[in-house]
Design a protein around this motif. Structure first.
Motif, PDB file in Angstrom:
ATOM      1  N   ALA A  73       0.830  -1.207   0.000  1.00 17.24           N
ATOM      2  CA  ALA A  73       0.000   0.000   0.000  1.00 17.24           C
ATOM      3  C   ALA A  73       0.866   1.258   0.000  1.00 17.24           C
ATOM      4  CB  ALA A  73      -0.937  -0.007   1.209  1.00 17.24           C
ATOM      5  N   ASP A  74       1.952   1.237   0.759  1.00 21.99           N
ATOM      6  CA  ASP A  74       2.853   2.391   0.812  1.00 21.99           C
ATOM      7  C   ASP A  74       3.526   2.637  -0.539  1.00 21.99           C
ATOM      8  OD1 ASP A  74       2.224   2.813   3.451  1.00 21.99           O
ATOM      9  OD2 ASP A  74       4.039   1.888   4.253  1.00 21.99           O
ATOM     10  N   ALA A  75       3.619   1.601  -1.365  1.00 19.83           N
ATOM     11  CA  ALA A  75       4.193   1.741  -2.705  1.00 19.83           C
ATOM     12  C   ALA A  75       3.187   2.335  -3.688  1.00 19.83           C
ATOM     13  CB  ALA A  75       4.690   0.391  -3.207  1.00 19.83           C
ATOM     14  N   GLY A  76       1.982   2.627  -3.211  1.00 17.70           N
ATOM     15  CA  GLY A  76       0.982   3.266  -4.045  1.00 17.70           C
ATOM     16  C   GLY A  76      -0.011   2.327  -4.693  1.00 17.70           C
ATOM     17  N   VAL A  77       0.035   1.050  -4.307  1.00 17.41           N
ATOM     18  CA  VAL A  77      -0.905   0.071  -4.850  1.00 17.41           C
ATOM     19  C   VAL A  77      -2.129  -0.011  -3.940  1.00 17.41           C
ATOM     20  CG1 VAL A  77      -1.266  -2.355  -5.465  1.00 17.41           C
ATOM     21  CG2 VAL A  77       0.962  -1.279  -5.873  1.00 17.41           C
ATOM     22  N   SER A  78      -3.305   0.223  -4.504  1.00 15.84           N
ATOM     23  CA  SER A  78      -4.542   0.084  -3.736  1.00 15.84           C
ATOM     24  C   SER A  78      -4.947  -1.382  -3.738  1.00 15.84           C
ATOM     25  CB  SER A  78      -5.652   0.937  -4.350  1.00 15.84           C
ATOM     26  OG  SER A  78      -5.376   2.313  -4.189  1.00 15.84           O
ATOM     27  N   ILE A  79      -5.082  -1.944  -2.548  1.00 13.17           N
ATOM     28  CA  ILE A  79      -5.413  -3.361  -2.418  1.00 13.17           C
ATOM     29  C   ILE A  79      -6.921  -3.514  -2.308  1.00 13.17           C
ATOM     30  CG2 ILE A  79      -5.127  -5.421  -0.982  1.00 13.17           C
ATOM     31  CD1 ILE A  79      -2.474  -4.096   0.037  1.00 13.17           C
ATOM     32  N   TRP A  80      -7.506  -4.164  -3.292  1.00 12.62           N
ATOM     33  CA  TRP A  80      -8.938  -4.441  -3.277  1.00 12.62           C
ATOM     34  C   TRP A  80      -9.149  -5.942  -3.168  1.00 12.62           C
ATOM     35  CZ3 TRP A  80     -11.720  -0.935  -7.471  1.00 12.62           C
ATOM     36  CH2 TRP A  80     -11.486   0.415  -7.162  1.00 12.62           C
TER      37      TRP A  80
ATOM     38  N   SER B 173      -4.931  -3.623   5.024  1.00  9.16           N
ATOM     39  CA  SER B 173      -4.777  -2.559   4.031  1.00  9.16           C
ATOM     40  C   SER B 173      -5.750  -2.675   2.865  1.00  9.16           C
ATOM     41  CB  SER B 173      -3.330  -2.532   3.491  1.00  9.16           C
ATOM     42  OG  SER B 173      -2.404  -2.331   4.522  1.00  9.16           O
ATOM     43  N   VAL B 174      -6.863  -3.386   3.060  1.00 11.67           N
ATOM     44  CA  VAL B 174      -7.862  -3.505   2.001  1.00 11.67           C
ATOM     45  C   VAL B 174      -8.648  -2.202   1.914  1.00 11.67           C
ATOM     46  CG1 VAL B 174     -10.007  -4.662   1.302  1.00 11.67           C
ATOM     47  CG2 VAL B 174      -8.063  -6.012   2.114  1.00 11.67           C
ATOM     48  N   VAL B 175      -8.716  -1.630   0.693  1.00 10.05           N
ATOM     49  CA  VAL B 175      -9.402  -0.339   0.529  1.00 10.05           C
ATOM     50  C   VAL B 175     -10.450  -0.381  -0.589  1.00 10.05           C
ATOM     51  CG1 VAL B 175      -7.550   1.075   1.499  1.00 10.05           C
ATOM     52  CG2 VAL B 175      -7.501   0.490  -0.939  1.00 10.05           C
TER      53      VAL B 175
ATOM     54  N   CYS C 299     -20.408  -0.777   0.705  1.00 11.98           N
ATOM     55  CA  CYS C 299     -20.055   0.628   0.488  1.00 11.98           C
ATOM     56  C   CYS C 299     -20.062   1.389   1.806  1.00 11.98           C
ATOM     57  CB  CYS C 299     -21.047   1.277  -0.484  1.00 11.98           C
ATOM     58  SG  CYS C 299     -20.770   0.896  -2.228  1.00 11.98           S
ATOM     59  N   ASP C 300     -21.015   1.076   2.671  1.00  5.82           N
ATOM     60  CA  ASP C 300     -21.078   1.747   3.968  1.00  5.82           C
ATOM     61  C   ASP C 300     -19.880   1.375   4.844  1.00  5.82           C
ATOM     62  OD1 ASP C 300     -23.408   3.006   3.213  1.00  5.82           O
ATOM     63  OD2 ASP C 300     -24.737   1.615   4.269  1.00  5.82           O
ATOM     64  N   VAL C 301     -19.453   0.105   4.779  1.00  2.00           N
ATOM     65  CA  VAL C 301     -18.279  -0.317   5.541  1.00  2.00           C
ATOM     66  C   VAL C 301     -17.048   0.466   5.082  1.00  2.00           C
ATOM     67  CG1 VAL C 301     -16.701  -2.237   6.003  1.00  2.00           C
ATOM     68  CG2 VAL C 301     -19.178  -2.635   5.997  1.00  2.00           C
ATOM     69  N   LEU C 302     -16.990   0.746   3.784  1.00  2.00           N
ATOM     70  CA  LEU C 302     -15.827   1.406   3.204  1.00  2.00           C
ATOM     71  C   LEU C 302     -15.991   2.921   3.057  1.00  2.00           C
ATOM     72  CD1 LEU C 302     -15.171  -1.408   0.672  1.00  2.00           C
ATOM     73  CD2 LEU C 302     -13.406  -0.518   2.174  1.00  2.00           C
ATOM     74  N   ALA C 303     -17.085   3.448   3.593  1.00  2.00           N
ATOM     75  CA  ALA C 303     -17.372   4.878   3.426  1.00  2.00           C
ATOM     76  C   ALA C 303     -16.284   5.762   4.018  1.00  2.00           C
ATOM     77  CB  ALA C 303     -18.721   5.214   4.061  1.00  2.00           C
ATOM     78  N   GLU C 304     -15.735   5.366   5.150  1.00  2.00           N
ATOM     79  CA  GLU C 304     -14.692   6.176   5.792  1.00  2.00           C
ATOM     80  C   GLU C 304     -13.436   6.212   4.924  1.00  2.00           C
ATOM     81  OE1 GLU C 304     -12.211   6.251   9.995  1.00  2.00           O
ATOM     82  OE2 GLU C 304     -14.222   5.367   9.944  1.00  2.00           O
ATOM     83  N   VAL C 305     -13.110   5.064   4.315  1.00  2.00           N
ATOM     84  CA  VAL C 305     -11.974   5.016   3.393  1.00  2.00           C
ATOM     85  C   VAL C 305     -12.223   5.955   2.215  1.00  2.00           C
ATOM     86  CG1 VAL C 305     -10.662   3.565   1.793  1.00  2.00           C
ATOM     87  CG2 VAL C 305     -11.333   2.659   4.020  1.00  2.00           C
ATOM     88  N   ALA C 306     -13.429   5.878   1.657  1.00  2.00           N
ATOM     89  CA  ALA C 306     -13.777   6.707   0.501  1.00  2.00           C
ATOM     90  C   ALA C 306     -13.732   8.187   0.843  1.00  2.00           C
ATOM     91  CB  ALA C 306     -15.161   6.330  -0.016  1.00  2.00           C
ATOM     92  N   SER C 307     -14.113   8.521   2.061  1.00  2.00           N
ATOM     93  CA  SER C 307     -14.093   9.917   2.484  1.00  2.00           C
ATOM     94  C   SER C 307     -12.667  10.449   2.570  1.00  2.00           C
ATOM     95  CB  SER C 307     -14.776  10.057   3.849  1.00  2.00           C
ATOM     96  OG  SER C 307     -14.736  11.387   4.299  1.00  2.00           O
ATOM     97  N   ALA C 308     -11.769   9.619   3.077  1.00  2.00           N
ATOM     98  CA  ALA C 308     -10.375  10.039   3.227  1.00  2.00           C
ATOM     99  C   ALA C 308      -9.606   9.956   1.909  1.00  2.00           C
ATOM    100  CB  ALA C 308      -9.691   9.174   4.279  1.00  2.00           C
ATOM    101  N   HIS C 309      -9.931   8.954   1.096  1.00  2.00           N
ATOM    102  CA  HIS C 309      -9.232   8.718  -0.175  1.00  2.00           C
ATOM    103  C   HIS C 309     -10.270   8.387  -1.238  1.00  2.00           C
ATOM    104  CE1 HIS C 309      -5.504   8.545   2.161  1.00  2.00           C
ATOM    105  NE2 HIS C 309      -6.124   7.700   2.973  1.00  2.00           N
ATOM    106  N   PRO C 310     -10.854   9.391  -1.874  1.00  2.00           N
ATOM    107  CA  PRO C 310     -12.011   9.186  -2.764  1.00  2.00           C
ATOM    108  C   PRO C 310     -11.788   8.219  -3.924  1.00  2.00           C
ATOM    109  CG  PRO C 310     -11.767  11.501  -2.215  1.00  2.00           C
ATOM    110  CD  PRO C 310     -10.550  10.824  -1.687  1.00  2.00           C
ATOM    111  N   ALA C 311     -10.549   8.016  -4.331  1.00  2.00           N
ATOM    112  CA  ALA C 311     -10.310   7.048  -5.404  1.00  2.00           C
ATOM    113  C   ALA C 311     -10.554   5.627  -4.928  1.00  2.00           C
ATOM    114  CB  ALA C 311      -8.880   7.177  -5.932  1.00  2.00           C
TER     115      ALA C 311
END
Length: 368
Positions: free
Chosen positions: A9-16, A38-40, A89-101
């Motif tokens: 994740a620190d290398a810039g890879v978004s883990i889905w 680190s799942v986003v 989506c609701d579980v991940l809403a906080e992630v989306a708020s901080a990092h919209p991508a």
């Protein structure tokens, strides 16, 4: 938290995570993966839903209620899957708020519409309206008929995950479709910053198909190239992405608030046991990309995956040289990609049939 996943994740890879179930949501497992692994983001497909519905009892009450209300199988599927995606989506809403991508959850249009532009658009609109969450993504296949649907849906402000991309040529067409949609959205006065998109470039299936052809050729030169085409193909795709985001056309859209359509490495579970089980993660590390993994691959990387810096940027020429070698050996690359897309669409549709049959069985069981 897994140090290896954090390094990725620190290398810039978004883990889905390439999986979703009501059990993951209700037990807190999904939230735990977000917190500790680190799942986003999350991707889904009909096969994933079929497995979730078949394996658990958490859907029974809703299925029973829908059956009592006279719902047919398509309506039941729509209700079950959109509910799960909305809740994820609701579980991940906080992630989306901080990092919209990120903080995104994908749901596919009905696969039987893969070659139906108008039907795909209608399905995408219905799913977007039902899920009703800004961090959802609607998955649309990159078929020839899917391309104008992508433009149409983006033009209406709907965020899209373009799936089933195999060739760089088709990927360029996908990026063009995305930009065309953004240009229309801009003309309509839609805030471009609210639109998100990823382009899902399939990886492991490329090696599966090309390795079979190299085995058939059988020469030492051919056998030496096994297991190398998929990563090279993804690196070529990334070089195309860099070229497009540097273009004047894209820069004008970015200046208007548009967000880049990030490359997403899909089908990253390794199918050949002779290859490292983290191959399609470790060898495709590059910032501002997504890697969507089945849990088995996620766990493997958490256990022994290595991040050794950017493995993609500046390697387009090297990748092209490998593809030139393949062509010189007699591998028909155009046919490879046509075959992969055709098989991909067939699997896409078979996945839907599996889901329909699973839900029909569930409906019969609860209605008995």
């Amino acid at each position: 938290m897994s140090d290896r996943l954090k390094a990725l994740a620190d290398a810039g890879v978004s883990i889905w995570l390439d999986d979703l179930s009501r059990e993951r949501i209700e037990t807190g497992n999904l939230a735990q993966l977000v917190e500790e692994s680190s799942v986003v983001g999350v991707t889904t497909n009909p096969t994933i839903f079929a497995g979730a519905i078949a394996d658990g009892e958490r859907y029974d009450a809703q299925v029973r209620s829908l059956v009592a209300d006279g719902a047919d199988v398509e309506r039941v599927i729509f209700a079950l899957t959109t509910d799960d995606v909305r809740n994820a989506c609701d579980v991940l809403a906080e992630v989306a708020s901080a990092h919209p991508a990120d903080g995104r959850v994908s749901i596919e249009v009905e696969p039987l519409l893969a070659n139906d532009t108008e039907g795909t658009v209608a399905s995408a609109k219905a799913l977007w309206k039902s899920v009703d969450r800004p961090n959802a993504l609607i998955k649309i296949p990159a078929t020839l008929e899917g391309l104008p649907a992508i433009t149409e849906v983006i033009a209406e402000g709907i965020s899209v995950n373009v799936t089933l991309i195999f060739s760089t040529e088709r990927y360029r067409a996908v990026m063009d479709a995305y930009m065309s949609g953004l240009e229309r959205a801009k003309e309509a006065g839609i805030d471009l910053g609210t639109i998100a998109s990823v382009a899902s470039f399939f990886v492991s299936r490329v090696d599966t198909e090309i390795d079979a052809r190299l085995d058939a050729i059988g020469s030492d030169a051919a056998l030496a190239l096994r297991g190398k085409a998929a990563v090279a193909n993804a690196r070529l795709a990334y070089a195309a992405y860099q070229e497009v985001v540097a273009s004047e056309r894209w820069q004008a859209l970015a200046a208007a608030g548009a967000k880049a359509q990030r490359p997403l490495w899909a089908s990253t579970g390794v199918k050949n046991p002779d290859y490292p089980d983290t191959l399609y993660v470790a060898d495709l590390v590059v910032a501002d990309t997504v890697n969507t993994m089945p849990e088995k691959t996620l766990r493997a990387f958490a256990d022994h995956g290595e991040v050794t810096g950017d493995q993609v940027t500046g390697r387009g020429e090297e990748a092209q040289a490998l593809f030139d070698e393949l062509a010189a050996l007699g591998v028909d690359l155009d046919d490879v990609f046509l075959t992969l897309e055709s098989e991909g669409v067939d699997k896409f549709k078979a996945s839907w049939t599996e889901l329909v049959e699973t839900v029909q069985a569930q409906m019969s069981q609860v209605g008995a």
